[in-house]
Design a protein around this motif. Structure first.
Motif, PDB file in Angstrom:
ATOM      1  N   LYS A 135       0.683  -1.382   0.099  1.00 42.61           N
ATOM      2  CA  LYS A 135      -0.138  -0.016  -0.300  1.00 42.61           C
ATOM      3  C   LYS A 135       1.098   0.972   0.267  1.00 42.61           C
ATOM      4  O   LYS A 135       1.849   1.709   0.805  1.00 42.61           O
ATOM      5  CB  LYS A 135      -1.217  -0.209   1.646  1.00 42.61           C
ATOM      6  N   ASN A 136       0.254   2.276  -0.566  1.00 48.21           N
ATOM      7  CA  ASN A 136       0.637   3.684  -0.942  1.00 48.21           C
ATOM      8  C   ASN A 136       0.914   3.959   0.879  1.00 48.21           C
ATOM      9  O   ASN A 136      -0.584   3.912   1.962  1.00 48.21           O
ATOM     10  CB  ASN A 136       0.625   4.825  -1.922  1.00 48.21           C
ATOM     11  N   SER A 138       1.057   7.294   2.087  1.00 45.40           N
ATOM     12  CA  SER A 138      -0.894   8.021   1.318  1.00 45.40           C
ATOM     13  C   SER A 138      -1.441   7.145   2.612  1.00 45.40           C
ATOM     14  O   SER A 138      -2.550   7.601   2.783  1.00 45.40           O
ATOM     15  CB  SER A 138      -0.752   8.960   0.987  1.00 45.40           C
ATOM     16  N   TYR A 139      -2.198   6.141   1.898  1.00 50.05           N
ATOM     17  CA  TYR A 139      -3.311   5.379   2.486  1.00 50.05           C
ATOM     18  C   TYR A 139      -3.766   4.987   3.701  1.00 50.05           C
ATOM     19  O   TYR A 139      -4.351   5.297   4.223  1.00 50.05           O
ATOM     20  CB  TYR A 139      -3.389   3.823   0.960  1.00 50.05           C
ATOM     21  N   SER A 142      -3.769   8.967   5.632  1.00 48.84           N
ATOM     22  CA  SER A 142      -5.305   9.802   4.788  1.00 48.84           C
ATOM     23  C   SER A 142      -6.283   8.024   5.624  1.00 48.84           C
ATOM     24  O   SER A 142      -7.023   8.893   6.420  1.00 48.84           O
ATOM     25  CB  SER A 142      -5.593   9.299   3.836  1.00 48.84           C
ATOM     26  N   THR A 143      -6.091   6.948   5.964  1.00 53.59           N
ATOM     27  CA  THR A 143      -7.516   6.145   6.590  1.00 53.59           C
ATOM     28  C   THR A 143      -7.746   6.614   8.157  1.00 53.59           C
ATOM     29  O   THR A 143      -7.940   6.920   9.342  1.00 53.59           O
ATOM     30  CB  THR A 143      -6.400   5.234   6.606  1.00 53.59           C
ATOM     31  N   THR A 213     -13.299  10.195   0.086  1.00 56.65           N
ATOM     32  CA  THR A 213     -12.394   9.502   0.560  1.00 56.65           C
ATOM     33  C   THR A 213     -11.326   9.352  -0.741  1.00 56.65           C
ATOM     34  O   THR A 213     -10.060   9.589   0.118  1.00 56.65           O
ATOM     35  CB  THR A 213     -13.210   7.508   1.127  1.00 56.65           C
ATOM     36  N   LYS A 217      -7.112  11.015   0.045  1.00 57.03           N
ATOM     37  CA  LYS A 217      -6.542  10.129  -0.364  1.00 57.03           C
ATOM     38  C   LYS A 217      -5.010  10.346  -1.335  1.00 57.03           C
ATOM     39  O   LYS A 217      -3.781  10.647  -0.717  1.00 57.03           O
ATOM     40  CB  LYS A 217      -6.469   8.830  -0.281  1.00 57.03           C
ATOM     41  N   LYS A 221      -1.128  12.126  -0.661  1.00 59.13           N
ATOM     42  CA  LYS A 221      -0.223  11.684  -1.412  1.00 59.13           C
ATOM     43  C   LYS A 221       0.396  13.183  -1.861  1.00 59.13           C
ATOM     44  O   LYS A 221       1.564  12.762  -2.326  1.00 59.13           O
ATOM     45  CB  LYS A 221      -0.529  10.673  -2.118  1.00 59.13           C
ATOM     46  N   ALA A 333     -12.940   1.435   4.856  1.00 58.49           N
ATOM     47  CA  ALA A 333     -11.439   2.062   4.439  1.00 58.49           C
ATOM     48  C   ALA A 333     -10.801   1.669   5.975  1.00 58.49           C
ATOM     49  O   ALA A 333     -10.070   0.918   6.050  1.00 58.49           O
ATOM     50  CB  ALA A 333     -10.615   3.162   4.187  1.00 58.49           C
TER      51      ALA A 333
END
Length: 597
Positions: A135-136, A138-139, A142-143, A213, A217, A221, A333
């Motif tokens: 996963k990036n 940023s994922y 953000s979550t 959402t 993210k 990023k 998420a």
């Protein structure tokens, strides 16, 4: 709420602790008490208006008649004072309960969200390196930042929906007792209005939820890319392009949020207008139905007051339903992170596999690694054996597999074929053994990640005073040659170094990273280009200090500068993922001195 939203909320419920569930039960009790008091207030409005308009009609009221017998009141006018006191007391107590209920709802929401946020962060940092890399970053960022905030809204809205349902049921039951037919007609109309409104806006809310959402993210990023690339942005005057990309995402995000807020709130003003029309229609109906009878005024007053009490929770249910639907993608998420498996215990200390054993060794046999099944091997190692206390150097051109080999030895990557043994046991034989092996290692990468904190906290990786070993800490500073630098600072080891060590030079950052690795007091020390920013004299001194630091310390060093490796017991040369040569100390130094390597 539709089934999918309800299922998501129930899934969140299973992640809530027993303590929070007990607190939720207490909130339900407060809500029930509030609902009873609200319905009592509505019920008292009818006799109160009767007492004001025509006290004599109170004699026919069975509840007032019972009150008459209990207090022995003969004059109907005397009912006004006790009714006023009872109505005022009920309303005041209901108001106090509601104030407490609102505070406790907010408090419980904050506690539950904090628990969920902590659990999400725990799940993320407890993942394997491979799973984390899929996963990036940023994922996850953000979550934990944005979607957790959305989840907090969902939790709060859910609690308010439950509260509104209980209040609606209590007031609705009271109104049915006072005027069954008119109550049914009014409630039916209001429910049909909200049902069809919800049906038509549902898809828009869900679509906006997914876009919000996704945009959150993308914003994280874009910020990470911009801040990480700030030097090039300034040098190439590329601010405009980054700003345009950011603005495009930001505008879409805020527009979708505004649409969702509108869809959740517009019904309030529409239903209020319709409500006035309904009250007017009921007034006309009562005038025509009870021509010449003036007793319709109390009923009309109760319905008018009751409608406020009914429409308010229905609007609250719809409004909170809209908010929940608009945050459904964010909730998914969060649940995706909450459902990540944790295979390692981040609290329990394990016995290290490379400590206090005789004949300690690391052995690599028939090791192969490739990024995917369809690609060729980028590493193919037949056999390497490293004894405890040895210093091993690894050299090779860019792309030869040096860093990949290091990641495999540390258990961050899993080989496609072959084994890595520690004391005869494959490090991948169990999660527990892999975890204990990784705790035996200190790793110093070329790019050291430093916290925006003090020198001390960056080396100890903790802010807890009870874990600070001062004497050992000073010894580590001496080995990493940081003593003079720290002594020149006014706040000494408490000096703040800025974000990513912004006030430090490249060499100082690397020395800080070396000190951090040594402070862990691990059995295996791995340097991956860890001294590339140091001058030759400083590098030689630190390497010598480390070799004298602990005789049984196993060191694996990846380096481009060959003179860094002149004290290694073995030097492994890689070429295109294969071992080209393994030199012993004398062979390497002899060839190096002749310029043949």
């Amino acid at each position: 709420m539709q089934a999918i939203s309800l299922n998501l909320i129930l899934e969140i419920w299973f992640h809530i602790s027993k303590k929070r569930k007990r607190q939720f039960t207490f909130l339900i009790f407060c809500t029930l008490l509030s609902a009873i008091l609200e319905s009592l207030t509505v019920a008292l409005i009818f006799p109160f208006i009767q007492a004001l308009s025509d006290p004599n009609t109170l004699i026919d009221n069975q509840y007032v008649y019972s009150l008459n017998l209990f207090f022995n009141i003969n004059n109907p006018n005397y009912f006004i004072l006790p009714l006023t006191i009872i109505l005022g007391s009920s309303s005041a107590f209901s108001g106090l309960i509601n104030i407490f209920k609102i505070w406790f709802t907010e408090h419980l929401t904050a506690l539950i969200t904090s628990d969920i946020s902590k659990e999400c962060f725990k799940k993320v940092i407890s993942q394997s390196y491979i799973n984390f890399s899929k996963k990036n970053s940023s994922y996850f960022s953000s979550t934990i930042i944005n979607e957790i905030r959305e989840t907090q809204t969902v939790i709060f809205c859910t609690l308010r929906v439950i509260s509104a349902f209980l209040l609606l049921f209590a007031v609705f039951a009271t109104l049915l007792l006072l005027s069954f037919r008119l109550t049914i007609y009014s409630i039916f109309f209001v429910l049909v209005f909200y049902f069809f409104t919800g049906y038509f806006v549902n898809n828009s809310l869900l679509r906006n939820s997914r876009l919000i959402t996704f945009s959150n993210k993308m914003l994280i990023k874009k910020l990470q890319e911009s801040f990480g690339n700030i030097k090039d942005i300034i040098l190439y005057s590329n601010q405009k392009n980054f700003l345009e990309d950011f603005s495009l995402i930001e505008k879409k995000l805020r527009n979708r949020e505004a649409q969702n807020r509108f869809l959740g709130l517009f019904t309030k003003y529409l239903i209020e207008s319709i409500g006035i029309i309904i009250i007017s229609a009921i007034t006309c109906y009562l005038l025509l139905d009870d021509s010449g009878n003036k007793n319709f005024a109390p009923i009309l007053g109760v319905l008018a007051f009751g409608s406020l009490k009914v429409i308010s929770p229905i609007q609250q249910i719809y409004n909170n339903w809209a908010f929940i639907k608009s945050r459904e993608a964010g909730l998914k998420a969060v649940l995706e992170v909450l459902n990540l498996p944790i295979k390692r215990n981040i609290y329990k200390k394990q016995k290290l596999p490379f400590k206090n054993h005789d004949n300690n060794f690391i052995e690599i046999k028939n090791l192969q690694y490739r990024y995917s099944k369809n690609e060729k091997n980028i590493l193919d190692i037949k056999n390497i054996k490293i004894k405890k206390g040895e210093t091993i150097g690894i050299i090779g051109s860019t792309g030869s597999g040096k860093s990949t080999l290091i990641d495999l030895i540390m258990g961050l990557l899993i080989p496609n074929k072959g084994n890595i043994f520690v004391n005869g046991k494959d490090i991948f034989s169990s999660e527990k053994f892999l975890e204990t092996w990784q705790k035996s290692i200190s790793h110093v990468p070329q790019e050291i990640y430093l916290f925006d904190s003090s020198i001390k906290n960056n080396i100890t990786c903790t802010s807890l005073k009870k874990e600070f070993q001062k004497d050992y800490f000073n010894e580590v500073l001496e080995i990493a040659m940081l003593k003079n630098f720290i002594a020149s600072k006014e706040k000494n080891i408490e000096t703040l170094i800025g974000e990513r060590g912004s006030i430090l030079s490249g060499g100082q950052r690397q020395r800080l990273g070396i000190a951090r690795a040594l402070y862990r007091n691990s059995e295996v020390l791995i340097f991956d280009e860890a001294t590339s920013a140091l001058d030759f004299k400083t590098e030689s001194k630190i390497i010598k200090n480390i070799n004298n630091f602990r005789k049984n310390l196993t060191i694996i060093m990846v380096a481009h500068r060959l003179n860094t490796l002149k004290n290694c017991d073995k030097v492994i040369k890689l070429d295109k993922g294969l071992i080209q040569t393994i030199f012993n100390k004398n062979e390497f130094n002899d060839l190096f001195s002749k310029g043949l390597i």
